[in-house]
Design a protein around this motif. Structure first.
Motif, PDB file in Angstrom:
ATOM      1  N   GLY A 183       0.682  -1.450  -0.056  1.00  0.00           N
ATOM      2  CA  GLY A 183       0.006   0.203   0.162  1.00  0.00           C
ATOM      3  C   GLY A 183       0.715   0.816  -0.223  1.00  0.00           C
ATOM      4  O   GLY A 183       0.754   2.424  -0.490  1.00  0.00           O
ATOM      5  N   LEU A 184       1.977   1.072   0.581  1.00  0.00           N
ATOM      6  CA  LEU A 184       2.627   2.289   0.737  1.00  0.00           C
ATOM      7  C   LEU A 184       3.339   2.841  -0.607  1.00  0.00           C
ATOM      8  O   LEU A 184       3.774   3.793  -1.061  1.00  0.00           O
ATOM      9  CB  LEU A 184       3.941   2.433   1.838  1.00  0.00           C
ATOM     10  N   ARG A 185       4.054   1.330  -1.495  1.00  0.00           N
ATOM     11  CA  ARG A 185       4.954   2.241  -2.576  1.00  0.00           C
ATOM     12  C   ARG A 185       3.613   2.219  -3.566  1.00  0.00           C
ATOM     13  O   ARG A 185       3.467   3.049  -4.522  1.00  0.00           O
ATOM     14  CB  ARG A 185       5.008   0.327  -3.637  1.00  0.00           C
ATOM     15  N   LEU A 186       2.707   2.111  -3.694  1.00  0.00           N
ATOM     16  CA  LEU A 186       1.027   2.579  -4.113  1.00  0.00           C
ATOM     17  C   LEU A 186       1.099   3.565  -4.291  1.00  0.00           C
ATOM     18  O   LEU A 186       0.940   4.801  -4.977  1.00  0.00           O
ATOM     19  CB  LEU A 186       0.299   1.533  -4.151  1.00  0.00           C
ATOM     20  N   LYS A 187       0.544   4.419  -2.656  1.00  0.00           N
ATOM     21  CA  LYS A 187       0.519   5.014  -2.774  1.00  0.00           C
ATOM     22  C   LYS A 187       2.094   6.709  -2.833  1.00  0.00           C
ATOM     23  O   LYS A 187       1.442   7.862  -3.388  1.00  0.00           O
ATOM     24  CB  LYS A 187       0.541   5.438  -1.167  1.00  0.00           C
ATOM     25  N   VAL A 188       2.878   6.338  -2.670  1.00  0.00           N
ATOM     26  CA  VAL A 188       3.993   7.180  -3.194  1.00  0.00           C
ATOM     27  C   VAL A 188       4.720   7.114  -4.427  1.00  0.00           C
ATOM     28  O   VAL A 188       3.976   8.423  -5.356  1.00  0.00           O
ATOM     29  CB  VAL A 188       5.137   5.969  -3.201  1.00  0.00           C
ATOM     30  N   ALA A 189       3.712   6.470  -4.960  1.00  0.00           N
ATOM     31  CA  ALA A 189       3.629   6.335  -7.141  1.00  0.00           C
ATOM     32  C   ALA A 189       2.363   7.163  -7.109  1.00  0.00           C
ATOM     33  O   ALA A 189       2.717   8.337  -7.869  1.00  0.00           O
ATOM     34  CB  ALA A 189       3.638   5.180  -7.227  1.00  0.00           C
ATOM     35  N   LEU A 190       1.566   6.788  -6.451  1.00  0.00           N
ATOM     36  CA  LEU A 190       0.467   8.002  -6.399  1.00  0.00           C
ATOM     37  C   LEU A 190       1.009   9.546  -6.578  1.00  0.00           C
ATOM     38  O   LEU A 190       0.519  10.543  -6.944  1.00  0.00           O
ATOM     39  CB  LEU A 190      -0.898   7.784  -6.200  1.00  0.00           C
ATOM     40  N   LEU A 191       1.077   9.513  -4.996  1.00  0.00           N
ATOM     41  CA  LEU A 191       1.555  11.214  -5.255  1.00  0.00           C
ATOM     42  C   LEU A 191       2.774  11.290  -5.806  1.00  0.00           C
ATOM     43  O   LEU A 191       1.897  12.521  -6.275  1.00  0.00           O
ATOM     44  CB  LEU A 191       1.849  10.887  -3.517  1.00  0.00           C
ATOM     45  N   PHE A 192       3.340  10.666  -5.611  1.00  0.00           N
ATOM     46  CA  PHE A 192       4.239  11.447  -7.121  1.00  0.00           C
ATOM     47  C   PHE A 192       3.886  12.211  -8.058  1.00  0.00           C
ATOM     48  O   PHE A 192       4.553  13.072  -8.782  1.00  0.00           O
ATOM     49  CB  PHE A 192       5.363  10.675  -7.432  1.00  0.00           C
TER      50      PHE A 192
ATOM     51  N   PRO B 241      -0.522  -3.154 -12.268  1.00  0.00           N
ATOM     52  CA  PRO B 241      -1.312  -2.421 -13.215  1.00  0.00           C
ATOM     53  C   PRO B 241      -1.562  -0.989 -12.639  1.00  0.00           C
ATOM     54  O   PRO B 241      -1.849  -0.640 -13.838  1.00  0.00           O
ATOM     55  CB  PRO B 241      -2.575  -3.700 -13.246  1.00  0.00           C
ATOM     56  N   VAL B 242      -1.976  -1.224 -11.706  1.00  0.00           N
ATOM     57  CA  VAL B 242      -2.669   0.685 -11.382  1.00  0.00           C
ATOM     58  C   VAL B 242      -1.668   1.060 -11.400  1.00  0.00           C
ATOM     59  O   VAL B 242      -1.485   2.053 -12.317  1.00  0.00           O
ATOM     60  CB  VAL B 242      -3.471  -0.047  -9.908  1.00  0.00           C
ATOM     61  N   VAL B 243      -0.239   1.198 -11.388  1.00  0.00           N
ATOM     62  CA  VAL B 243       0.666   2.172 -11.740  1.00  0.00           C
ATOM     63  C   VAL B 243       1.210   2.363 -12.812  1.00  0.00           C
ATOM     64  O   VAL B 243       1.598   3.347 -13.495  1.00  0.00           O
ATOM     65  CB  VAL B 243       2.116   1.897 -10.550  1.00  0.00           C
ATOM     66  N   VAL B 244       1.275   1.318 -13.713  1.00  0.00           N
ATOM     67  CA  VAL B 244       0.906   1.007 -15.058  1.00  0.00           C
ATOM     68  C   VAL B 244       0.627   2.156 -15.634  1.00  0.00           C
ATOM     69  O   VAL B 244       0.371   3.076 -16.644  1.00  0.00           O
ATOM     70  CB  VAL B 244       1.577  -0.142 -15.636  1.00  0.00           C
ATOM     71  N   PHE B 245      -0.958   2.027 -15.050  1.00  0.00           N
ATOM     72  CA  PHE B 245      -1.968   2.520 -15.660  1.00  0.00           C
ATOM     73  C   PHE B 245      -1.615   4.243 -15.835  1.00  0.00           C
ATOM     74  O   PHE B 245      -1.801   5.141 -16.173  1.00  0.00           O
ATOM     75  CB  PHE B 245      -3.415   2.527 -15.437  1.00  0.00           C
ATOM     76  N   MET B 246      -1.335   4.767 -14.252  1.00  0.00           N
ATOM     77  CA  MET B 246      -0.570   6.346 -13.638  1.00  0.00           C
ATOM     78  C   MET B 246      -0.056   6.469 -14.577  1.00  0.00           C
ATOM     79  O   MET B 246       0.570   7.689 -15.183  1.00  0.00           O
ATOM     80  CB  MET B 246      -0.261   6.179 -12.370  1.00  0.00           C
ATOM     81  N   PHE B 247       1.340   5.920 -14.637  1.00  0.00           N
ATOM     82  CA  PHE B 247       2.548   6.268 -15.584  1.00  0.00           C
ATOM     83  C   PHE B 247       1.601   6.070 -17.331  1.00  0.00           C
ATOM     84  O   PHE B 247       2.541   6.851 -17.767  1.00  0.00           O
ATOM     85  CB  PHE B 247       3.474   4.930 -15.552  1.00  0.00           C
TER      86      PHE B 247
END
Length: 403
Positions: A25-34, A313-319
């Protein structure tokens, strides 16, 4: 408002697996926040860039039936009239900043008078040639907008006309280096690849063959944009190639690849359309470093995880949203007419997808097919390959931020 949204995003619960739930959860939040923070900075950055000496645009039209051509110049006229050095990063740093500010406060009719007084010098600074011979041009219309937000450069437009001699073959364009950088493009009855060229330092364009610029069919247009989309991946899109290879390297199995490619495709399709329409406008100085950062993230995660994580997949979607904005920067240059927008967008996107699939196919044929089932595949292929991709992405990130 941005701070509240970011805090809310950070505090919101995120689904994760039983294994390492807090870490995932932390990694996903960091990516989204970034991403969210940099997008906020991107929107805010438009005001910071307001005083930059903006590039001009020159659009040439050929009308063989009327034996004439037209050249529309969209430019920051006040910067040219004030003699702002195109090399400055901010017009406020120019010794002529006061004159520039004075001109920007003039109503349209007064700015038109200033332009008419400058017109002989302006025409003399143009280098328009047909078959190597200077072409005479006259001003047909000029458009000057009302004084608006002084933090944003006022756009002016000048339409020039010139005679097109019978049998004319080649057209070239250039202007005085003091007028700044200009993007020259051609346009015909249908949006097409035609010609786009950035002209700097008072240089002259490459010769344009007039007969090659006549109207084309819908099929021609679709083919053009498919080729442009493919070429933006192969060979021109090395950053996109590395990102796709990062997706491929995690696992050669169909399900992980399909989950990531689908997320990436959906995301960049959305921002490609919105960015091309101008509904989203994030500066390249924000998008390009983030694209480099996305390459680093995917490559590093390949090293840390052996299987597809629930957040990947969520992070890939954001990128993918960021990469779509990068694609939009290419498509926006064509100023596609409304009636041609959908087929041009779809054909460009199809070209991009074909390019991405070609990258994955090449990766599979080169390493996956031969070594994918070997027990040492991860240690000898995935980790070294991902490390190299991460290193290149990190270099690009620093380069794009610093320069």
């Amino acid at each position: 408002m941005y701070q509240t949204a970011l805090i809310s995003l950070w505090r919101s619960p995120l689904p994760c697996r039983d294994r390492c739930p807090h870490l995932s959860g932390l990694r996903l939040k960091v990516a989204l926040l970034f991403i969210a923070l940099n997008l906020c900075l991107g929107f805010a950055g438009t005001a910071v860039r307001a005083h930059v000496f903006q590039s001009s645009e020159a659009i040439v039209f050929f009308n063989r039936d009327a034996t004439s051509f037209a050249l529309r110049l969209n430019l920051n006229l006040e910067a040219i009239l004030a003699g702002i050095d195109p090399g400055v990063t901010d017009t406020s740093d120019s010794p002529n900043a006061k004159e520039y500010d004075r001109l920007r406060r003039l109503p349209p009719e007064q700015l038109q008078k200033e332009f008419k007084a400058f017109l002989p010098e302006f025409i003399a600074g143009l280098r328009i040639e047909l078959d190597g011979e200077p072409a005479e041009v006259t001003v047909q219309t000029d458009t000057f907008r009302d004084v608006g937000d002084l933090s944003v450069a006022r756009a002016s437009s000048v339409l020039l006309n010139g005679a097109l001699p019978p049998g004319a073959k080649v057209f070239t364009f250039g202007w005085d280096g003091a007028f700044g950088t200009v993007a020259l493009r051609t346009i015909s009855a249908r949006a097409r690849s035609s010609h786009i060229e950035i002209i700097e330092n008072g240089e002259t364009s490459t010769p344009l063959v007039i007969d090659d610029l006549k109207a084309r069919s819908m099929v021609d247009m679709i083919t053009d944009f498919m080729v442009i989309g493919f070429q933006h991946i192969i060979p021109k899109g090395l950053d996109h190639i590395l990102f796709v290879l990062g997706i491929f390297l995690l696992s050669i199995k169909l399900r992980p690849i399909l989950a990531q490619v689908t997320a990436f495709t959906l995301a960049h399709t959305v921002t490609l359309g919105l960015g091309t329409l101008g509904l989203i406008d994030v500066p390249a100085l924000i998008v390009e470093p983030l694209i480099a950062a996305s390459i680093v993230y995917v490559a590093v995660e390949n090293i840390l995880h052996e299987v597809l994580s629930p957040w990947r997949p969520v992070v890939v979607f954001m990128f993918g949203l960021l990469h779509g904005l990068g694609f939009a920067g290419v498509l926006k240059q064509f100023n596609i007419p409304d009636g041609e927008f959908v087929p041009a967008l779809l054909s460009f996107n199809i070209g991009v997808e074909i390019g991405q699939l070609a990258v994955i196919a090449a990766g599979f044929l080169l390493v996956g097919l031969w070594f994918g089932n070997k027990p040492w595949y991860r240690q000898r292929v995935v980790i070294p390959g991902s490390s190299a991709i991460a290193a290149v992405g990190a270099f690009w990130f620093v380069q794009r931020v610093a320069f």
